[in-house]
Design an enzyme around this catalytic site. Sequence first.
Site, mmCIF file in Angstrom:
data_model
loop_
_atom_site.group_PDB
_atom_site.id
_atom_site.type_symbol
_atom_site.label_atom_id
_atom_site.label_comp_id
_atom_site.label_asym_id
_atom_site.label_seq_id
_atom_site.Cartn_x
_atom_site.Cartn_y
_atom_site.Cartn_z
ATOM 1 C CG ASP A 144 128.577 48.899 -53.722
ATOM 2 O OD1 ASP A 144 127.495 48.867 -53.134
ATOM 3 O OD2 ASP A 144 129.186 47.874 -54.077
ATOM 4 C CG ASP B 254 136.307 48.097 -53.414
ATOM 5 O OD1 ASP B 254 135.578 47.098 -53.572
ATOM 6 O OD2 ASP B 254 136.423 48.986 -54.276
#
Length: 369
Positions: A89, A264
């Site tokens: 990320d 996720d």
Amino acid sequence: MQFDLLKTDGVARRGTLTLAHGVIQTPVFMPVGTYGTVKAMTPQSLNDIGAQICLGNTFHLWLRPGLEVIAAHKGLHDFMNWQKPILTDSGGFQVFSLGAMRKITEEGVKFSSPHDGAKLFLTPEISMQIQKVLNSDIVMIFDECTPYPATHEEAAKSMRMSMRWAQRSRDEHNKLENSNALFGIVQGGMHEDLRDESVAGLCDIGFDGMAIGGLSVGEPKEDMARILAHTAPQLPTHKPRYLMGVGTPEDLVYSVSAGIDMFDCVMPTRNARNGHLFTRFGDVKIKNARYKLDTGPLDSSCSCYTCTNFTRAYLHHLFRNGEILGGMLNTIHNLHFYQTIMAEMRTAIEVEHFTEWAAGFARDRSSGQ
């Protein structure tokens, strides 16, 4: 990167995602390895439970151990000894989580290090540069995670700045000649029209895949379901769709039914360490006294290392005494359970039996222990 949509059942999708470090079968759940490690799991344990891809956190890895250390290992894969795909990320959510410790401007985000108070600055360009060093298979653009609640005006301002940052992320990714995939992130809060604007803008810029961000940030489940059902169908059919930070087993099933391919969440690992275990027939809080003499497996339907070797009484004993092994065995089970759900959904979509499978799964989960 290549995404192949192999089968649909209703809106649910079955596909393959080919990345630099391997081919992923979708829909897929990705364990979260914030600091280059999935807590309480070795890379071998991750392989054993069927993990195909895991996450690393750009923000935290940038601060510790720092890019010099990871560059010396030629990237995150060798550093953590994980040779399957990795998604990183961008750091946007972590900066958002700092609250009063950060200041957001058009250029980027100024903040104080949570470790030593040092003044730091993170921009779309710097995020792309960090992720190039990490050499993750999937790079996420740098965006602002719109807080909840947010008025229409606040959400619009945040989303439009994220859109400008998306273009800057795309430009820097290209400038760095990074051959790994770059995903855009849809924002817009709980407002459908802003989600529409975000999707259109990201499609104009052009990304390898599309994520839905700004959900699972404290909003009611009904709002999450509403925005997901509205947004997912608008995402490009021929690109992977990623729902960030979600969620419970039931969230995964609902979201696959809405057309999502990738997920996720820290829930299976964090809950495991807190003694909250997911099973086919409902959740187990292993600290409860009722399990002190329970000689049965945690989940009679589960083939994981924990369920095939240890009793509930033993897991109860480990948790009550704060033993490290307790967290390890609990995490192995929870992640295995999540991987099993995903594998069953992939099979159900292949044989066009997804609706029936989902109904059966819901019945089992609500039946209790």
